[in-house]
Design a protein around this motif. Sequence first.
Motif, PDB file in Angstrom:
ATOM      1  N   LYS A   2       3.912 -31.203 -22.958  1.00  0.00           N
ATOM      2  CA  LYS A   2       3.341 -30.739 -24.230  1.00  0.00           C
ATOM      3  C   LYS A   2       2.821 -31.892 -25.076  1.00  0.00           C
ATOM      4  O   LYS A   2       2.044 -31.693 -25.996  1.00  0.00           O
ATOM      5  CB  LYS A   2       4.420 -29.985 -25.021  1.00  0.00           C
ATOM      6  N   ASN A   3       3.292 -33.102 -24.780  1.00  0.00           N
ATOM      7  CA  ASN A   3       2.903 -34.281 -25.544  1.00  0.00           C
ATOM      8  C   ASN A   3       1.589 -34.821 -24.977  1.00  0.00           C
ATOM      9  O   ASN A   3       1.557 -35.454 -23.935  1.00  0.00           O
ATOM     10  CB  ASN A   3       4.035 -35.310 -25.435  1.00  0.00           C
ATOM     11  N   LYS A   4       0.498 -34.576 -25.697  1.00  0.00           N
ATOM     12  CA  LYS A   4      -0.829 -34.914 -25.162  1.00  0.00           C
ATOM     13  C   LYS A   4      -0.996 -36.410 -24.930  1.00  0.00           C
ATOM     14  O   LYS A   4      -1.474 -36.850 -23.888  1.00  0.00           O
ATOM     15  CB  LYS A   4      -1.914 -34.444 -26.153  1.00  0.00           C
TER      16      LYS A   4
ATOM     17  N   MET B 275       0.712 -37.609 -21.929  1.00  0.00           N
ATOM     18  CA  MET B 275       0.060 -37.168 -20.695  1.00  0.00           C
ATOM     19  C   MET B 275      -1.202 -37.988 -20.414  1.00  0.00           C
ATOM     20  O   MET B 275      -1.500 -38.294 -19.263  1.00  0.00           O
ATOM     21  CB  MET B 275      -0.279 -35.673 -20.769  1.00  0.00           C
ATOM     22  N   ILE B 276      -1.930 -38.361 -21.494  1.00  0.00           N
ATOM     23  CA  ILE B 276      -3.086 -39.247 -21.306  1.00  0.00           C
ATOM     24  C   ILE B 276      -2.611 -40.573 -20.717  1.00  0.00           C
ATOM     25  O   ILE B 276      -3.176 -41.094 -19.745  1.00  0.00           O
ATOM     26  CB  ILE B 276      -3.815 -39.470 -22.651  1.00  0.00           C
TER      27      ILE B 276
ATOM     28  N   ILE C 265      -2.086 -44.323 -16.087  1.00  0.00           N
ATOM     29  CA  ILE C 265      -1.211 -45.072 -15.174  1.00  0.00           C
ATOM     30  C   ILE C 265      -1.474 -44.640 -13.731  1.00  0.00           C
ATOM     31  O   ILE C 265      -1.614 -45.473 -12.828  1.00  0.00           O
ATOM     32  CB  ILE C 265       0.274 -44.843 -15.544  1.00  0.00           C
ATOM     33  N   ILE C 266      -1.578 -43.324 -13.510  1.00  0.00           N
ATOM     34  CA  ILE C 266      -1.773 -42.823 -12.152  1.00  0.00           C
ATOM     35  C   ILE C 266      -3.133 -43.268 -11.610  1.00  0.00           C
ATOM     36  O   ILE C 266      -3.235 -43.756 -10.476  1.00  0.00           O
ATOM     37  CB  ILE C 266      -1.641 -41.280 -12.132  1.00  0.00           C
ATOM     38  N   ILE C 267      -4.195 -43.148 -12.453  1.00  0.00           N
ATOM     39  CA  ILE C 267      -5.539 -43.534 -11.990  1.00  0.00           C
ATOM     40  C   ILE C 267      -5.564 -45.014 -11.624  1.00  0.00           C
ATOM     41  O   ILE C 267      -6.039 -45.396 -10.549  1.00  0.00           O
ATOM     42  CB  ILE C 267      -6.585 -43.230 -13.096  1.00  0.00           C
ATOM     43  N   TYR C 268      -5.028 -45.864 -12.484  1.00  0.00           N
ATOM     44  CA  TYR C 268      -5.050 -47.303 -12.212  1.00  0.00           C
ATOM     45  C   TYR C 268      -4.259 -47.617 -10.943  1.00  0.00           C
ATOM     46  O   TYR C 268      -4.640 -48.494 -10.163  1.00  0.00           O
ATOM     47  CB  TYR C 268      -4.478 -48.095 -13.397  1.00  0.00           C
TER      48      TYR C 268
ATOM     49  N   PHE D 202       3.247 -43.497 -22.858  1.00  0.00           N
ATOM     50  CA  PHE D 202       4.082 -42.753 -21.927  1.00  0.00           C
ATOM     51  C   PHE D 202       5.568 -42.988 -22.222  1.00  0.00           C
ATOM     52  O   PHE D 202       6.367 -42.056 -22.237  1.00  0.00           O
ATOM     53  CB  PHE D 202       3.741 -43.172 -20.492  1.00  0.00           C
ATOM     54  N   GLY D 203       5.911 -44.254 -22.490  1.00  0.00           N
ATOM     55  CA  GLY D 203       7.304 -44.580 -22.799  1.00  0.00           C
ATOM     56  C   GLY D 203       7.783 -43.846 -24.037  1.00  0.00           C
ATOM     57  O   GLY D 203       8.879 -43.285 -24.065  1.00  0.00           O
ATOM     58  N   ASP D 204       6.934 -43.817 -25.051  1.00  0.00           N
ATOM     59  CA  ASP D 204       7.256 -43.098 -26.285  1.00  0.00           C
ATOM     60  C   ASP D 204       7.506 -41.624 -26.027  1.00  0.00           C
ATOM     61  O   ASP D 204       8.485 -41.043 -26.501  1.00  0.00           O
ATOM     62  CB  ASP D 204       6.069 -43.231 -27.247  1.00  0.00           C
TER      63      ASP D 204
END
Lengths: 315, 320
Positions: free
Chosen positions: A49-51, A54-55, A60-63, A301-303
Amino acid sequence: MSDIMSDVLGLVDIPLEEFGVLGKDEYVSEVVNRPSVGYWKDAWRRLRKNKLAMIGLCIIIIYTIMAIIGPWMTSFSYRTNYLMETNIRPNAQHWFGTDVLGRDLWARVWVGARISLFIGLVAALVQTFLGILIGGVAGYFGGNLDLVIMRIVDILSGIPFLIFVILIMMVIGSGLFPIIITFAITGWLGMARLVRGQVLQLKEQDFMTAAKAMGASSSRLILKHLIPNMSGVIIVTLTMRIPQAIFTEAFLSYIGLGVKPPMTSWGQLANAGGQVMQVHPYQLLIPAFFISTMMLALQLFGDGLRDALDPKLRK
Amino acid sequence: MNNFEKLVEINNIKKYFSMSRGRILKAVDDVSFYINKGETLGLVGESGCGKTTLGRVVNRIYQQTEGQVIFEGKDISHYSKKDYKGITREMQMIFQDPYTSLDARMTTGEIIAEGMVIHNLYKQKDRTNRVFELLNLVGLNKEHINRFPHEFSGGQRQRIGIARALAIEPKFIVCDEPISALDVSVQSQIVNLLMRLQREFGLTYLFIAHDLSMVKHISDRVAVMYLGSVVELTESNDLYKNPLHPYTQSLLSAIPIADPILSANRQRMLLQGEVPSPINTPPGCKFKNRCPHASGDCSEEAPILREVSPGHFVACHLVN
């Protein structure tokens, strides 16, 4: 009185026989509406739910994927000098252009990403492992052991980081492996303090006493109660440590203590680009863009992860 | 009462904590009593008087400084870690704060089954059935098994705590203020649940509380503690009808009465002063600086707990 009431309410006398018991639910105590959701599943649901988080996760995944497949997407090698084509701006052939020595920057950026992300992840994991182990022992067993360990931590954290790095590199040379060792040795201090504090706080709580009163062994107390209860703090610190390690590696590369060319990293690319910044700004801007977006992504993401893992924030 | 009926007996228990600069905090100072099988012993006293510490010494969570704990005729005061595990099957504990006493990262099912896992009771499949049985016993539903503690209300959490304590079928349970953190309406539910379970399973309780009317409801005998010592111990009806120690008298006069007329007319016994610090207790009777009847004798010698009438123990120089 009752006449007045029945007049007002328009009620007529109802014969007693017409009243009857319709039945009552004595044994349906409570209906459970919500399906029971596991802890991790629930955390994931909140994270989704946290946009912003998720961005961050997407970046991270793309890199990471690009670090794996990126260098193969172009026919140029990261280490071959195309001496006729130095300092070419980004174009259809060299997507990110070439550097001073005519090496393809697209290939170099993604090879550099491999090094930077690898160092970040491994260094953070080793630091976390050492931190949990040493801080956990100090906090759990307490007493003189705690005193000795924490004084050692105090002394070590008094020594400047750069002196550590130079000393270690003098002994075992420079390169990828020594960098990771240096990070591991210097980075666990903060983690150990954090874990010790958490353990001290948790071990006095009633659920620990309850488990002890039930006859639980030390290993059970640590593995089943302490570590799961610290997992939120640990995971969040871990995600904060990764950008820190990437950044420190970039800094070390900047002063010439990082990985050796032609191998490269994001920090080294930025360093090389910085030297020709005024004539060929893209050589600095491209690696700088990837470093900063990765930092931002990991922080976001950590937040988000911290909020998602805190059960008290559950709605 | 013959020896055989005593389930738990403690003799001259002292629990001192050493503080900074060599000071010593006497949390429990020379306490002796016994609890018979199937009985509930209430333990009352104001905050900080050592009730919880005493409960934890009895339950072997704290090691006593001096004294003996006897359980079923065996002296368990100096048990090793290995022997201790055996004792944990017989003695369990219910905690005051239902919000910290359950591990937030475990499901209800895991929490209740933990004791069975530790003591290796039942097979995997039977454990789940046993958890269902326990949930039902304490008034929760089967569906609650996969929920986490923070999804429950205080009263429901306390029920989970009770189910956890019952899971390994103990003989003796230390209830450490199990109701003081709950709403009044829920308190009676929990107390009635505890009483029902005691009848069904023949449990023995040490019931620690500071709510006197609740203690009267559940206890067979009541011990009143003041500053680490037991000042009066007797059957609960006797205590409420005929309190002998001035501290007990003042405690009882502080119980609210629901009848305003009775309440307005009664003589309340208000204490002067503060509880002395348990770190440097003056010699003599610990209660002397607040006692309305204190005389010269009281500051010289500490009164010992003696039997003034059958089963009624008081520690006061002024009671004959």
